[in-house]
Design an enzyme around this catalytic site. Sequence first.
Site, PDB file in Angstrom:
ATOM      1  N   LEU A 109      21.105   5.633   2.392  1.00 45.07           N
ATOM      2  CA  LEU A 109      19.673   5.415   2.626  1.00 45.07           C
ATOM      3  C   LEU A 109      18.805   6.479   1.955  1.00 45.07           C
ATOM      4  O   LEU A 109      19.199   7.618   1.865  1.00 45.07           O
ATOM      5  CB  LEU A 109      19.409   5.439   4.128  1.00 45.07           C
ATOM      6  CG  LEU A 109      20.186   4.382   4.923  1.00 45.07           C
ATOM      7  CD1 LEU A 109      19.976   4.600   6.417  1.00 45.07           C
ATOM      8  CD2 LEU A 109      19.783   2.990   4.516  1.00 45.07           C
ATOM      9  N   THR A 122      24.454  11.696  -1.682  1.00 46.81           N
ATOM     10  CA  THR A 122      23.925  11.332  -2.995  1.00 46.81           C
ATOM     11  C   THR A 122      22.758  12.255  -3.305  1.00 46.81           C
ATOM     12  O   THR A 122      22.158  12.838  -2.400  1.00 46.81           O
ATOM     13  CB  THR A 122      23.398   9.886  -3.017  1.00 46.81           C
ATOM     14  OG1 THR A 122      22.491   9.704  -1.926  1.00 46.81           O
ATOM     15  CG2 THR A 122      24.517   8.879  -2.916  1.00 46.81           C
ATOM     16  N   ASN A 179      22.331  13.631   4.578  1.00 49.62           N
ATOM     17  CA  ASN A 179      21.084  13.111   4.016  1.00 49.62           C
ATOM     18  C   ASN A 179      19.899  13.953   4.504  1.00 49.62           C
ATOM     19  O   ASN A 179      20.040  14.768   5.421  1.00 49.62           O
ATOM     20  CB  ASN A 179      20.903  11.649   4.450  1.00 49.62           C
ATOM     21  CG  ASN A 179      20.041  10.858   3.472  1.00 49.62           C
ATOM     22  OD1 ASN A 179      19.376  11.413   2.602  1.00 49.62           O
ATOM     23  ND2 ASN A 179      20.059   9.545   3.625  1.00 49.62           N
ATOM     24  N   PHE A 180      18.746  13.716   3.905  1.00 49.73           N
ATOM     25  CA  PHE A 180      17.473  14.327   4.313  1.00 49.73           C
ATOM     26  C   PHE A 180      17.487  15.854   4.250  1.00 49.73           C
ATOM     27  O   PHE A 180      16.863  16.521   5.070  1.00 49.73           O
ATOM     28  CB  PHE A 180      17.063  13.834   5.705  1.00 49.73           C
ATOM     29  CG  PHE A 180      17.061  12.333   5.829  1.00 49.73           C
ATOM     30  CD1 PHE A 180      16.217  11.576   5.024  1.00 49.73           C
ATOM     31  CD2 PHE A 180      17.914  11.663   6.708  1.00 49.73           C
ATOM     32  CE1 PHE A 180      16.210  10.176   5.097  1.00 49.73           C
ATOM     33  CE2 PHE A 180      17.922  10.271   6.793  1.00 49.73           C
ATOM     34  CZ  PHE A 180      17.065   9.530   5.997  1.00 49.73           C
ATOM     35  N   LEU A 181      18.210  16.395   3.277  1.00 51.86           N
ATOM     36  CA  LEU A 181      18.139  17.839   3.033  1.00 51.86           C
ATOM     37  C   LEU A 181      16.753  18.142   2.477  1.00 51.86           C
ATOM     38  O   LEU A 181      16.335  17.573   1.464  1.00 51.86           O
ATOM     39  CB  LEU A 181      19.212  18.253   2.012  1.00 51.86           C
ATOM     40  CG  LEU A 181      19.060  19.635   1.382  1.00 51.86           C
ATOM     41  CD1 LEU A 181      19.131  20.739   2.435  1.00 51.86           C
ATOM     42  CD2 LEU A 181      20.125  19.854   0.314  1.00 51.86           C
TER      43      LEU A 181
HETATM   44  S1  MYA Z   1      19.640  14.653  -1.527  1.00 51.85           S
HETATM   45  C1  MYA Z   1      17.926  14.968  -1.304  1.00 51.85           C
HETATM   46  C2  MYA Z   1      17.625  16.406  -1.480  1.00 51.85           C
HETATM   47  N1  MYA Z   1      16.257  16.720  -1.144  1.00 51.85           N
HETATM   48  C3  MYA Z   1      15.248  16.793  -2.014  1.00 51.85           C
HETATM   49  O1  MYA Z   1      15.419  16.609  -3.204  1.00 51.85           O
HETATM   50  C4  MYA Z   1      13.893  17.065  -1.405  1.00 51.85           C
HETATM   51  C5  MYA Z   1      13.031  17.965  -2.244  1.00 51.85           C
HETATM   52  N2  MYA Z   1      13.738  19.207  -2.559  1.00 51.85           N
HETATM   53  C6  MYA Z   1      14.018  20.175  -1.657  1.00 51.85           C
HETATM   54  O2  MYA Z   1      13.702  20.095  -0.481  1.00 51.85           O
HETATM   55  C7  MYA Z   1      14.772  21.380  -2.191  1.00 51.85           C
HETATM   56  O3  MYA Z   1      14.610  21.440  -3.580  1.00 51.85           O
HETATM   57  C8  MYA Z   1      16.280  21.339  -1.844  1.00 51.85           C
HETATM   58  C9  MYA Z   1      16.997  22.503  -2.550  1.00 51.85           C
HETATM   59  C10 MYA Z   1      16.470  21.502  -0.346  1.00 51.85           C
HETATM   60  C11 MYA Z   1      16.939  20.057  -2.310  1.00 51.85           C
HETATM   61  N3  MYA Z   1      22.237  18.562  -3.080  1.00 51.85           N
HETATM   62  O4  MYA Z   1      17.706  26.785  -1.676  1.00 51.85           O
HETATM   63  P1  MYA Z   1      17.887  26.766  -3.141  1.00 51.85           P
HETATM   64  C12 MYA Z   1      21.809  23.387  -4.773  1.00 51.85           C
HETATM   65  C13 MYA Z   1      23.143  19.563  -3.095  1.00 51.85           C
HETATM   66  O5  MYA Z   1      17.478  27.984  -3.861  1.00 51.85           O
HETATM   67  P2  MYA Z   1      15.845  24.729  -3.316  1.00 51.85           P
HETATM   68  C14 MYA Z   1      20.321  14.925   0.042  1.00 51.85           C
HETATM   69  O6  MYA Z   1      19.643  15.025   1.018  1.00 51.85           O
HETATM   70  C15 MYA Z   1      21.618  23.900  -6.172  1.00 51.85           C
HETATM   71  O7  MYA Z   1      22.511  23.257  -7.067  1.00 51.85           O
HETATM   72  N4  MYA Z   1      22.893  20.785  -3.565  1.00 51.85           N
HETATM   73  O8  MYA Z   1      17.184  25.482  -3.814  1.00 51.85           O
HETATM   74  C16 MYA Z   1      21.835  15.078   0.105  1.00 51.85           C
HETATM   75  C17 MYA Z   1      21.898  25.365  -5.984  1.00 51.85           C
HETATM   76  O9  MYA Z   1      23.309  25.590  -5.872  1.00 51.85           O
HETATM   77  P3  MYA Z   1      24.109  26.152  -7.162  1.00 51.85           P
HETATM   78  C18 MYA Z   1      21.658  21.017  -4.049  1.00 51.85           C
HETATM   79  O10 MYA Z   1      15.347  23.940  -4.460  1.00 51.85           O
HETATM   80  C19 MYA Z   1      22.157  16.544   0.278  1.00 51.85           C
HETATM   81  C20 MYA Z   1      21.303  25.645  -4.617  1.00 51.85           C
HETATM   82  O11 MYA Z   1      21.242  24.375  -3.939  1.00 51.85           O
HETATM   83  C21 MYA Z   1      20.679  20.039  -4.052  1.00 51.85           C
HETATM   84  O12 MYA Z   1      14.920  25.658  -2.640  1.00 51.85           O
HETATM   85  C22 MYA Z   1      23.621  16.845   0.171  1.00 51.85           C
HETATM   86  C23 MYA Z   1      19.897  26.210  -4.726  1.00 51.85           C
HETATM   87  O13 MYA Z   1      19.436  26.446  -3.439  1.00 51.85           O
HETATM   88  C24 MYA Z   1      21.001  18.765  -3.548  1.00 51.85           C
HETATM   89  N5  MYA Z   1      20.127  17.760  -3.528  1.00 51.85           N
HETATM   90  O14 MYA Z   1      16.387  23.709  -2.202  1.00 51.85           O
HETATM   91  C25 MYA Z   1      23.924  18.307   0.361  1.00 51.85           C
HETATM   92  N6  MYA Z   1      19.556  20.558  -4.565  1.00 51.85           N
HETATM   93  O15 MYA Z   1      23.499  27.465  -7.500  1.00 51.85           O
HETATM   94  C26 MYA Z   1      25.390  18.647   0.170  1.00 51.85           C
HETATM   95  C27 MYA Z   1      19.844  21.822  -4.888  1.00 51.85           C
HETATM   96  O16 MYA Z   1      25.536  26.235  -6.731  1.00 51.85           O
HETATM   97  C28 MYA Z   1      26.212  18.242   1.341  1.00 51.85           C
HETATM   98  N7  MYA Z   1      21.109  22.120  -4.583  1.00 51.85           N
HETATM   99  O17 MYA Z   1      23.905  25.133  -8.243  1.00 51.85           O
HETATM  100  C29 MYA Z   1      27.649  18.701   1.183  1.00 51.85           C
HETATM  101  C30 MYA Z   1      28.548  18.250   2.316  1.00 51.85           C
HETATM  102  C31 MYA Z   1      28.300  19.054   3.587  1.00 51.85           C
HETATM  103  C32 MYA Z   1      29.088  18.550   4.790  1.00 51.85           C
HETATM  104  C33 MYA Z   1      30.586  18.749   4.647  1.00 51.85           C
HETATM  105  C34 MYA Z   1      31.328  18.300   5.870  1.00 51.85           C
HETATM  106  C35 MYA Z   1      32.782  18.297   5.701  1.00 51.85           C
END
Ligand code: MYA
Length: 455
Positions: A455, A196, A160-162
């Site tokens: 959350l 999510t 969460n909180f990415l």
């Molecule tokens: S969801 C809440 C996410 N946060 C926000 O929406 C806050 C406002 N937005 C931002 O801060 C940025 O726009 C973020 C993206 C950081 C979201 N989940 O760096 P980029 C992919 C997964 O150029 P930016 C939450 O916190 C996107 O499809 N992937 O993009 C749960 C593309 O990949 P691809 C996402 O806009 C997070 C790539 O990133 C998301 O500057 C779960 C682009 O990167 C997203 N919400 O930064 C994360 N948004 O080209 C996954 C964009 O392939 C966890 N992208 O389509 C996975 C499990 C990890 C642990 C595993 C353990 C085993």
Amino acid sequence: DDIRKALQATDLMKLLEGHLGGPPAVAEHKFWKTQPVPQKEGDQETEGPIDEHKTPADVQQHPIALPAGFEWSVVDVKKDDEIDEVHNLLTENYVEDDDAMFRFRYSREFLLWALTPPGYYKEWHIGVRVQKTGKLVGFISGIPVELRVRNNTFMNAEINFLCVHKKLRSKRLAPVLIKEVTRRVNLENIWQAIYTAGVRIPTPFSTCRYYHRSLNPAKLVDIGFSPLRKGETIARLVRKYNPGEQTRTPGFREMVPVDVPQVAALLRRYLGRFDCAQMFNTDEDVEHWFISGMGTEVNGKRDNQVVWAYVVEDPTTNLITDVVSFYTLPSTIMQHPKHDCLNAAYMFYYASDVVFAPGASSDDAFTHDLKTQNLLDRRLNALVTDLLVMAKKHEFDVVNALTLLDNNMFLDEQMFGRGDGALVHYLYNWSTAPIDGGLSTTSQRKSSGVGVVML
Ligand code: MYA
């Protein structure tokens, strides 16, 4: 480029590109196509992990490389100044609605509560700082949570909180953060995650919709959250949405620490009915998620409460028969002359023993037993009616809920209106057939398959 991005997901783009012979219409997912997630719908028919079996020894031992000028930083959320930094980053840069009217404003107390459940790993609170200035410009977090998905129970990281600072968007920093949290989770011998998002990426196992129950219609209309339909008046809306002053379920009261063992047992049993559910294995989990979030009272006043939990204690047996709860997550109202904060409550976990009453169906057969379903429907409506009274008392403007759990049984009756937003649920390195997020069952007042509230 922006327009192209916006269009990419749409059918219009498919059409255009078909005509112009351009690149493939479906987003390429340069990052997600390299990850152990189902790549497309239909890839999810078998249950189980996607990656080959690995051990922590197979995991890269040093952090993922960051672009020059940035550095990793474990954020110590128990230190006031560091939780402040996360709070400030999110307050300015976290999730906004599509129209850029509202932005989530998680409080410091909320973040601390959300990030420190029993067994949490400090190293999973991951910051990115500008090397020169130390400014926090990126964040991602994980907490351990045990989940059952159909018949399999396993440890997960709940991610969460990415967040990436607005000035650093679209530079592929998010994949670096995701890879680093994955690495740290894997080092603890945990190989699955749940998360999510508002966005659609490969590939959801469930999608839920947001619903909103107005408590302060004048303000909601004023800030553009709710429309004022033709012929409608504020005075009429105020009357319509007034939940009253008094709760009505006999034995309804605030949850207290001694309730924890009974609430925990009830919750575990209740959540056993969903295809995917949080386990709440220990009483400490319940203590954390329900009691610790209620804050502590100082001079008869409880500041900084993040969760409100209520139980029903049967007046004759003194047993806890029900629990219902909500948490607070305000949003900043961007660019409004009068209001700058929307006080929103979100439905959290609840449970009721009516589904286990003598004569009710077994847990598994529950959804097919009409009599039990009606009992539950009546009880949940009574509980949520009381919850609305309490939420109003605590000056919330709106109560939000998703279509998960058994929420579809009360959303319409309790006058929640259908929202625009969806919450898409994902599992990392786990394939499972799609789970009903309640999208199709709102009008049927049936249970969804989702028993985990993020959350
Ligand atoms: S969801 C809440 C996410 N946060 C926000 O929406 C806050 C406002 N937005 C931002 O801060 C940025 O726009 C973020 C993206 C950081 C979201 N989940 O760096 P980029 C992919 C997964 O150029 P930016 C939450 O916190 C996107 O499809 N992937 O993009 C749960 C593309 O990949 P691809 C996402 O806009 C997070 C790539 O990133 C998301 O500057 C779960 C682009 O990167 C997203 N919400 O930064 C994360 N948004 O080209 C996954 C964009 O392939 C966890 N992208 O389509 C996975 C499990 C990890 C642990 C595993 C353990 C085993």
